[in-house]
Design an enzyme around this catalytic site. Structure first.
Site, short mmCIF file in Angstrom:
data_model
loop_
_atom_site.label_atom_id
_atom_site.label_comp_id
_atom_site.label_asym_id
_atom_site.label_seq_id
_atom_site.Cartn_x
_atom_site.Cartn_y
_atom_site.Cartn_z
CG HIS A 63 -2.16 -0.81 1.03
ND1 HIS A 63 -3.43 -0.33 1.26
CD2 HIS A 63 -2.32 -2.10 0.61
CE1 HIS A 63 -4.32 -1.28 1.00
NE2 HIS A 63 -3.67 -2.36 0.61
CG ASP A 64 4.94 3.33 1.84
OD1 ASP A 64 4.41 4.46 2.00
OD2 ASP A 64 6.16 3.17 1.78
N GLY A 69 4.84 6.04 -3.77
CA GLY A 69 6.16 5.44 -3.84
C GLY A 69 6.57 4.89 -2.48
CG ASP A 71 6.86 8.09 0.43
OD1 ASP A 71 5.99 7.24 0.73
OD2 ASP A 71 6.56 9.25 0.06
CB SER A 73 3.81 8.71 2.52
OG SER A 73 3.45 7.81 1.49
N PRO A 162 -5.44 -1.58 -5.99
CG PRO A 162 -4.10 -3.39 -6.54
CD PRO A 162 -4.14 -2.19 -5.66
CG HIS A 192 -3.82 -12.09 -1.74
ND1 HIS A 192 -4.85 -11.67 -2.55
CD2 HIS A 192 -3.36 -10.95 -1.14
CE1 HIS A 192 -5.01 -10.36 -2.44
NE2 HIS A 192 -4.10 -9.90 -1.60
CG ASP A 252 2.41 -22.64 0.72
OD1 ASP A 252 1.51 -21.86 0.31
OD2 ASP A 252 2.18 -23.53 1.55
#
Length: 324
Positions: A63-64, A69, A71, A73, A162, A192, A252
């Protein structure tokens, strides 16, 4: 060569240089040489306290990087609740992910020579590698040298992550914006193999789909009926369900084997198998765990180069949740 062209060619070469050239696995060799072992020890301690540390940290990194980018944030917190983490798409990020980075940062800063020398963005990148490895996934060298961003806005998250209902075309376009290929997309989706989602992210697939039995036809019926028991119609939407029903705490290739059987929890998961353009890659990773792990390392390394801040673009935060 025309001498007048030299300045322009030099500038062109500078512009073409990638952020990866500004990163390096030995970035802290002279400033904090033991940083990786310090971070690992802190992450391992947190991981042993709760497994949520692993998917929480991995999702936090994703997510960052996808919003402003890589960073850090996403970790910034403001009193007026206007930061990235306050966007509805980020409010489901597990607190254990944030806590992992904060604890690792504290451990690094307790070492006199390392205090305020290592960025939160790099700590998040290292912690991500460590939780993957601790969960049974590959250990890989992490490129370092990112600075922490000074900007974090709730509105910047919109349309940058997404959606669980995305199909291949939408996923492909979003990942391509960050220089990530179709293979990278499918390899990163393999994250996932650990973690969870919430009932409100897929309830329509098991209760309200436009089909005779109200179930998404791309979903295994037995799996759907099991999910109905865990997520009845009036369930608390925050109820968490594992993304991998088979080996939910092991990194895996079972995620891909589940997709082959119609056991992808989200539309954005299952479409990777139902779409003939991506099915062969899913099949390949399902048959070859080593190939998946190699592809995952290549993809997450590329992801870690997205939007990197260097020079005057960023800083090394003293507190990961606040701008200096």
């Amino acid at each position: 060569m025309n001498a007048h062209l030299l300045p322009f060619l030099s500038l062109l070469l500078l512009l073409l240089s990638t952020t990866s050239a500004q990163l390096g696995v030995d970035h802290y060799r002279n400033t904090c040489p033991n940083v990786e072992s310090i971070v690992h020890a802190a992450v391992k301690q947190k991981f042993e306290q709760t497994f949520t540390t692993a998917p929480g940290t991995l999702r936090l990194f994703f997510h960052d990087c996808f919003v402003r980018g890589c960073d850090a944030s996403v970790i910034l917190a403001f009193r007026n609740h206007s930061a990235e983490k306050d966007n509805p798409d980020d409010m489901s990020l597990a607190g254990d992910g944030f806590d992992t980075v904060i604890k690792a940062k504290a451990a690094v800063d307790r070492v006199a020579g390392c205090r305020n020398k290592v960025s939160c963005a790099d700590i998040l990148a290292m912690a991500t590698r460590d939780v993957v490895s601790l969960s049974g996934g590959p250990y890989y060298r992490v490129e370092l040298g990112r600075l922490d961003g000074r900007v974090s806005t709730k509105t910047s998250v919109r349309k940058h992550l997404p959606h669980p209902d995305f199909r291949v075309d939408q996923l492909k376009a979003m990942f391509a914006k960050h220089g990530l290929s179709l293979t990278d997309l499918i390899a990163l989706s393999g994250a996932h193999t650990i973690g969870f989602s919430h009932c409100n992210r897929f309830n329509h697939r098991i209760h309200n789909f436009k089909s005779k039995n109200r179930i998404d036809p791309t979903m295994n019926v037995d799996y759907a009926m099991s999910l109905r028991k865990q997520c009845p119609k009036n369930v608390d939407p925050r109820t968490a369900i594992t993304l991998d029903p088979t080996t939910p705490q092991r990194f895996d290739n079972m995620y891909y084997k589940n997709l082959q059987q119609g056991r992808g929890l989200l539309t954005s998961d299952q479409c990777l198998f139902t779409d003939t353009r991506t099915r062969h890659i899913v099949d390949y990773f399902a048959a070859n765990n080593t190939a998946f792990k190699h592809a995952f390392v290549a993809a997450i390394t590329k992801l870690g180069r997205v939007g990197v801040k260097t020079g005057k673009q960023g800083e090394i935060r003293r507190d990961c949740t606040a701008v200096n």
